[in-house]
Design an enzyme around this catalytic site. Structure first.
Site, PDB file in Angstrom:
ATOM      1  N   MET A  80     119.802 -52.878  49.853  1.00  0.00           N
ATOM      2  CA  MET A  80     118.536 -53.595  50.022  1.00  0.00           C
ATOM      3  C   MET A  80     118.798 -55.010  50.543  1.00  0.00           C
ATOM      4  O   MET A  80     117.944 -55.890  50.432  1.00  0.00           O
ATOM      5  CB  MET A  80     117.766 -53.640  48.700  1.00  0.00           C
ATOM      6  CG  MET A  80     117.394 -52.239  48.220  1.00  0.00           C
ATOM      7  SD  MET A  80     115.948 -52.183  47.157  1.00  0.00           S
ATOM      8  CE  MET A  80     116.456 -53.239  45.816  1.00  0.00           C
TER       9      MET A  80
ATOM     10  N   ASN B 213     120.681 -58.841  51.002  1.00  0.00           N
ATOM     11  CA  ASN B 213     121.191 -59.931  50.177  1.00  0.00           C
ATOM     12  C   ASN B 213     122.609 -59.565  49.693  1.00  0.00           C
ATOM     13  O   ASN B 213     122.918 -59.538  48.507  1.00  0.00           O
ATOM     14  CB  ASN B 213     120.262 -60.208  48.981  1.00  0.00           C
ATOM     15  CG  ASN B 213     120.649 -61.503  48.274  1.00  0.00           C
ATOM     16  OD1 ASN B 213     120.880 -61.526  47.079  1.00  0.00           O
ATOM     17  ND2 ASN B 213     120.754 -62.587  49.013  1.00  0.00           N
TER      18      ASN B 213
ATOM     19  N   HIS C 160     126.455 -59.151  48.799  1.00  0.00           N
ATOM     20  CA  HIS C 160     127.522 -59.948  48.179  1.00  0.00           C
ATOM     21  C   HIS C 160     128.817 -59.158  48.296  1.00  0.00           C
ATOM     22  O   HIS C 160     128.850 -58.076  48.911  1.00  0.00           O
ATOM     23  CB  HIS C 160     127.160 -60.277  46.721  1.00  0.00           C
ATOM     24  CG  HIS C 160     126.686 -59.090  45.924  1.00  0.00           C
ATOM     25  ND1 HIS C 160     127.494 -58.011  45.633  1.00  0.00           N
ATOM     26  CD2 HIS C 160     125.478 -58.789  45.391  1.00  0.00           C
ATOM     27  CE1 HIS C 160     126.821 -57.128  44.924  1.00  0.00           C
ATOM     28  NE2 HIS C 160     125.580 -57.567  44.782  1.00  0.00           N
ATOM     29  N   SER C 161     129.873 -59.655  47.662  1.00  0.00           N
ATOM     30  CA  SER C 161     131.165 -58.989  47.894  1.00  0.00           C
ATOM     31  C   SER C 161     131.214 -57.586  47.285  1.00  0.00           C
ATOM     32  O   SER C 161     132.044 -56.771  47.691  1.00  0.00           O
ATOM     33  CB  SER C 161     132.341 -59.851  47.454  1.00  0.00           C
ATOM     34  OG  SER C 161     132.047 -60.523  46.284  1.00  0.00           O
TER      35      SER C 161
ATOM     36  N   HIS D 231     128.773 -55.368  47.740  1.00  0.00           N
ATOM     37  CA  HIS D 231     128.336 -54.539  48.876  1.00  0.00           C
ATOM     38  C   HIS D 231     129.448 -54.444  49.914  1.00  0.00           C
ATOM     39  O   HIS D 231     129.694 -53.364  50.478  1.00  0.00           O
ATOM     40  CB  HIS D 231     127.105 -55.150  49.552  1.00  0.00           C
ATOM     41  CG  HIS D 231     125.879 -55.218  48.692  1.00  0.00           C
ATOM     42  ND1 HIS D 231     125.386 -56.394  48.202  1.00  0.00           N
ATOM     43  CD2 HIS D 231     125.045 -54.241  48.267  1.00  0.00           C
ATOM     44  CE1 HIS D 231     124.290 -56.158  47.501  1.00  0.00           C
ATOM     45  NE2 HIS D 231     124.058 -54.858  47.520  1.00  0.00           N
TER      46      HIS D 231
ATOM     47  N   GLN E  31     121.407 -44.881  38.405  1.00  0.00           N
ATOM     48  CA  GLN E  31     121.035 -44.573  39.794  1.00  0.00           C
ATOM     49  C   GLN E  31     122.068 -43.640  40.428  1.00  0.00           C
ATOM     50  O   GLN E  31     121.724 -42.664  41.100  1.00  0.00           O
ATOM     51  CB  GLN E  31     120.946 -45.870  40.602  1.00  0.00           C
ATOM     52  CG  GLN E  31     120.871 -45.662  42.101  1.00  0.00           C
ATOM     53  CD  GLN E  31     120.624 -46.945  42.871  1.00  0.00           C
ATOM     54  OE1 GLN E  31     119.506 -47.438  42.878  1.00  0.00           O
ATOM     55  NE2 GLN E  31     121.632 -47.487  43.521  1.00  0.00           N
TER      56      GLN E  31
HETATM   57  O1  PAF Z   1     120.948 -49.888  44.862  1.00  0.00           O
HETATM   58  C1  PAF Z   1     120.164 -50.245  45.779  1.00  0.00           C
HETATM   59  O2  PAF Z   1     120.358 -51.270  46.423  1.00  0.00           O
HETATM   60  C2  PAF Z   1     118.936 -49.407  46.081  1.00  0.00           C
HETATM   61  O3  PAF Z   1     118.420 -48.850  44.920  1.00  0.00           O
HETATM   62  C3  PAF Z   1     119.193 -48.321  47.147  1.00  0.00           C
HETATM   63  C4  PAF Z   1     120.222 -47.305  46.686  1.00  0.00           C
HETATM   64  C5  PAF Z   1     119.666 -48.979  48.437  1.00  0.00           C
HETATM   65  C6  PAF Z   1     117.897 -47.569  47.441  1.00  0.00           C
HETATM   66  O4  PAF Z   1     116.898 -48.410  47.904  1.00  0.00           O
END
Ligand code: PAF
Length: 284
Positions: free
Chosen positions: A30, A32, A34-35, A37, A155
């Protein structure tokens, strides 16, 4: 790195890569970034030839009164992070591109049981929103593998279940949580914390670690362990939402006989809700 905004351009770019014999990886985000990601993208680049990242703040997974509008959007910096991490294609659609007919009549993907309880209890509809957008992204990209952070443990379990239940030929990889030096799990929502709250925030992981250490030392009175750390968190200034010990695969409440456990927490510091977890495998 190329960037596309439409599903049509996305499919064309992925088809080109596939026609060159490339394996495709997807890192949904989504933004923004950071390290944490960046680590997901780097991992994908080690595993496949063509890494697609998506940036889409998905309205379907936010409840009324949640932070959809103020969710941090840092697109220019995110692009730079993706380039550095080895991303080949960025998909950054608009809400209209993802939900051209609006969201009210949108077909939903729901994963019962795993989506209930924990974050699902305090964020009704959240995991349906996640499962729906992730299913759409999977269908748009048709990746060989997709990578998600383990910080969002529930998730990840929901996504693994939907891939299994819908027979999607996609390998799901969970990457370890990246932490600040003081233990705080990196999260886009950390940016909401005041300096004072940021100083308190690492106590969440400290509590998880205390519980984990006690379990590893043989403690099996889970209610007592949880009650004690819940008190610790409250004394530090948190308002705990949940603090639980679950079976790591099924997410059902853990029994004293279970060996593969996860300790999960969500707690508010002011208006900011932080989540974290600790996986404890007693057989590892
Ligand atoms: O973890 C996230 O950033 C969100 O829930 C995702 C998996 C990109 C779905 O919108």
């Amino acid at each position: 790195m190329n960037m596309v905004r439409t599903v049509r351009e996305l499919r064309a770019a992925v088809a080109r890569a596939r026609s060159e014999g490339k394996r495709i990886g997807l890192v949904p985000t989504m933004g923004n970034l950071h390290s944490g990601h960046a680590a997901l993208v780097t991992k994908a680049a080690q595993r496949v030839d063509f890494v697609v990242a998506s940036i889409f703040v998905n309205p379907l997974q936010f409840g009324a009164g949640e932070d959809l509008d103020k969710y941090p959007r840092t697109f220019a910096a995110d692009q730079e992070t993706l380039v550095q991490a080895g991303c080949h294609l960025l998909f950054a659609p608009t809400v209209e591109e993802m939900y051209p007919d609006g969201m009210a009549g949108q077909t939903r993907v729901s994963v019962p049981q795993l989506s209930e309880g924990l974050c699902g209890a305090s964020r009704p509809g959240h995991f349906e929103g996640v499962a729906t957008v992730v299913s759409k992204l999977f269908n748009m990209v048709q990746p060989d593998l997709a990578i998600f952070g383990q910080k969002d443990f529930q998730q990840l379990a929901v996504i693994r279940a939907l891939v299994h239940d819908l027979n999607l030929p996609i390998q799901i990889i969970g990457e370890p949580t990246v932490r600040a030096e003081d233990g705080l799990a990196l999260s886009s929502r950390n940016g909401y914390l005041s300096a004072e709250q940021r100083a308190i925030a690492p106590a969440l992981y400290r509590s998880l670690s205390q519980i984990g250490a006690a379990i590893e030392q043989g403690e099996r009175d889970y209610p007592a362990l949880l009650a004690e750390q819940s008190r610790v968190l409250q004394a530090a200034g948190f308002r705990p939402d949940y603090l639980e010990i679950r079976h790591a695969l099924t997410l059902r409440p853990a029994t004293g006989e279970d060996r593969d456990l996860v300790i999960l927490a969500a707690a508010y510091l002011g208006a900011t809700r932080l989540i974290d977890n600790l996986h404890v495998n007693l057989d590892a």
